[in-house]
Design a protein around this motif. Structure first.
Motif, short mmCIF file in Angstrom:
data_model
loop_
_atom_site.label_atom_id
_atom_site.label_comp_id
_atom_site.label_asym_id
_atom_site.label_seq_id
_atom_site.Cartn_x
_atom_site.Cartn_y
_atom_site.Cartn_z
N ILE A 122 101.10 100.30 34.88
CA ILE A 122 100.09 100.32 33.82
C ILE A 122 100.52 99.45 32.63
CG2 ILE A 122 98.85 101.81 32.21
CD1 ILE A 122 98.11 102.28 35.10
N ASP B 192 97.59 96.95 32.35
CA ASP B 192 96.68 97.35 31.27
C ASP B 192 97.50 97.74 30.05
OD1 ASP B 192 94.50 98.08 29.82
OD2 ASP B 192 93.91 99.78 31.07
N SER C 47 96.26 100.19 27.27
CA SER C 47 95.72 101.50 27.65
C SER C 47 96.49 102.62 26.96
CB SER C 47 95.82 101.68 29.16
OG SER C 47 97.19 101.72 29.55
N ASN D 290 107.62 101.22 34.40
CA ASN D 290 106.81 100.99 33.20
C ASN D 290 107.68 100.97 31.93
OD1 ASN D 290 103.76 100.90 33.77
ND2 ASN D 290 104.47 102.57 35.08
#
Length: 222
Positions: free
Chosen positions: A7, A11, A14, A56
């Motif tokens: 993520i 994105d 986000s 991440n």
């Protein structure tokens, strides 16, 4: 094809990516003197979100300008190469068994000049023994000189001995807990197992939370 679980890469604006940035910031504030340079992520059992969390986190450190090395030490169930769509070999096991150099096994991520990854390599018959070698220790020592932070993706702590072996080399440990999945007793036993081998538990990252209902959050162990 890279995993949609990245993520922070796919994105970056986000809500989930922002939570990982907060987690990174919390780690930085706990480590203002940069004494904890090699940090291991583990969980009590499998499939609790450990690899997604460390991948991440590595991306968020890289976006902040840190030179990051992410190492897949989950030699029995490696998955970082799939997550980043990288070649599994040559990897860590090749370095340790074939006496390769660090530069021979480091793979680059095209979006970041400062994020390097070492995949697992082939599955060895004796992962715990390989991770306990002086060759592994020398690899970490060399990495300390070249990177701002080294993140170690470790196997779960309760099922096998590998995580306990790695604790002797790392500076700190983050314990991953999957909301509504990790059993309370398992989390307690994992904490005790890490403490038993002298691990410095930096804190816990709660994952697999519905961001609309809950908060990703991180807390220290004190």
């Amino acid at each position: 094809m890279r995993s949609t679980n990245l993520i922070a890469l796919n994105d970056p604006h986000s809500a989930v990516a922002e939570r990982y940035k907060i987690f990174r910031t919390n780690l930085n504030y706990m480590n203002v003197d940069q004494v904890d340079k090699v940090i291991m992520f583990t969980s009590s059992m499998t499939n609790e979100g450990k690899t997604t969390s460390i991948a991440n986190t590595a991306i968020t450190f890289a976006t902040s300008g840190k030179k990051v090395l992410l190492v897949d030490c989950d030699l029995r169930k490696s998955s970082l190469h799939k997550m980043f769509n990288l070649a599994q070999m040559p990897g860590l096991v090749n370095l340790l068994v074939e006496k390769l150099n660090l530069i021979d096994v480091v793979q680059k991520i095209e979006e970041f000049d400062n994020l390097d990854i070492i995949t697992s390599g082939p599955q060895p018959p004796n992962p715990a023994e390989i991770l306990a070698t002086q060759t592994f220790d020398r690899m970490i020592t060399e990495a300390r000189e070249k990177y701002d932070i080294i993140l170690i993706d470790s196997p779960p702590v309760l099922s096998i001995a590998d995580a306990s072996v790695l604790c002797r080399t790392v500076d700190g440990v983050v314990l991953i807990i999957a909301l509504n999945e990790t059993k309370k007793d398992d989390a307690k036993m994992a904490k005790k197992a890490l403490e038993k081998v002298g691990a410095k538990i930096l804190g816990t990252l709660i994952c697999k939370s519905d961001i609309k209902k809950h908060h990703y959050y991180y807390y220290g162990n004190k």
